[in-house]
Design a protein around this motif. Structure first.
Motif, short mmCIF file in Angstrom:
data_model
loop_
_atom_site.label_atom_id
_atom_site.label_comp_id
_atom_site.label_asym_id
_atom_site.label_seq_id
_atom_site.Cartn_x
_atom_site.Cartn_y
_atom_site.Cartn_z
N VAL A 48 -76.61 99.93 -50.37
CA VAL A 48 -77.42 98.76 -50.70
C VAL A 48 -76.65 97.35 -50.41
O VAL A 48 -77.50 96.56 -49.89
N ALA A 51 -77.47 97.11 -46.60
CA ALA A 51 -79.12 96.83 -46.41
C ALA A 51 -79.53 95.33 -46.82
O ALA A 51 -80.31 94.60 -46.36
N LEU A 52 -78.57 94.81 -47.88
CA LEU A 52 -78.66 93.20 -48.21
C LEU A 52 -77.95 92.46 -47.16
O LEU A 52 -78.07 91.27 -47.45
N HIS A 151 -73.74 102.64 -57.69
CA HIS A 151 -75.02 101.58 -58.05
C HIS A 151 -75.10 101.27 -59.24
O HIS A 151 -75.67 100.06 -59.52
N SER A 177 -83.23 91.98 -56.04
CA SER A 177 -83.10 92.72 -54.86
C SER A 177 -82.23 94.04 -55.04
O SER A 177 -82.43 95.03 -54.43
N ARG A 180 -84.56 96.80 -56.79
CA ARG A 180 -85.49 97.29 -55.79
C ARG A 180 -85.02 98.36 -54.93
O ARG A 180 -85.57 99.42 -54.68
N LEU A 181 -83.78 97.93 -54.35
CA LEU A 181 -83.36 98.81 -53.39
C LEU A 181 -82.73 100.28 -53.99
O LEU A 181 -83.00 101.31 -53.50
N VAL A 186 -82.31 103.86 -52.04
CA VAL A 186 -81.22 103.69 -50.85
C VAL A 186 -80.22 104.37 -50.89
O VAL A 186 -79.66 104.65 -51.97
N ALA A 194 -80.22 104.15 -44.75
CA ALA A 194 -81.18 103.92 -46.24
C ALA A 194 -82.17 105.38 -46.11
O ALA A 194 -82.35 105.43 -45.04
#
Length: 195
Positions: A48, A51-52, A151, A177, A180-181, A186, A194
């Motif tokens: 995550v 990805a961000l 997470h 955000s 959401r992931l 993810v 992901a």
């Protein structure tokens, strides 16, 4: 509760102790959990954060977290509110540190290299860090997940308003955000991957 943590979540908790010791503070705090999350190479939180793009902004994030601690834990919003009253927080911090040494306003500061003592949830964790761990447990339970993953720790850190959540959001990892992931699945297994 620690037995319910995944290997990645355990690594975060143990890594946070190392960050606290490296920084010379008495207790593990929320920012140490963030730094340990950023150390992760596998797990959903690592994916995550990658990805961000937060992992690529680590230096900036770390600088901001440590700067907030230097300001006695006051957030940027707090500093702006004081500035609106004509109080220059930077000037005050500089004056205090000039007279009393770097980090003088940080109540958790101790001699460099001092060990963080105590078991999980013991005296070695700040009230806020304990709250993050408990919030992560609640989040896992609400999602009907048997294990507490890294997470869940990331979600818990972003869910509580304050300096850490504000700094994470400023670096691209706001609650929505991240949520959401995590909900999109993810997956861990390495940086940036992901599912």
């Amino acid at each position: 509760m620690f037995e319910r943590f995944t290997a990645e979540a355990r690594a975060v908790v143990v890594g946070a102790v190392g960050h606290a010791e490296r920084l010379g503070v008495r207790k593990v705090r929320e920012e140490h959990l963030v730094l340990a999350l950023l150390d992760g190479r596998t797990g959903r939180a690592a994916a995550v954060l990658a990805a961000l793009g937060v992992d690529r902004r680590r230096e900036s994030l770390e600088r901001e977290l440590l700067g907030a601690r230097r300001r006695a834990g006051l957030s940027r919003a707090d500093a702006e509110a004081l500035a609106g009253l004509g109080i220059d927080l930077t000037l005050i911090v500089d004056r205090v540190e000039h007279g009393h040494g770097a980090g003088a306003l940080d109540p958790g500061r101790t001699a460099r290299g001092a060990a963080v003592r105590g078991p999980l949830f013991g005296p070695g964790y700040s009230r806020e860090a304990k709250a993050v761990l408990k919030r992560a447990l609640r989040m896992a339970t609400e999602r009907r997940e048997r294990k507490i993953g890294d997470h869940h720790l990331l979600l818990a850190l972003t869910a509580h308003p304050g300096v850490v959540a504000e700094t994470l959001a400023d670096h691209g990892a706001g609650l929505e955000s991240v949520r959401r992931l995590v909900c999109a699945g993810v997956a861990g297994g390495g940086r940036g991957r992901a599912a």
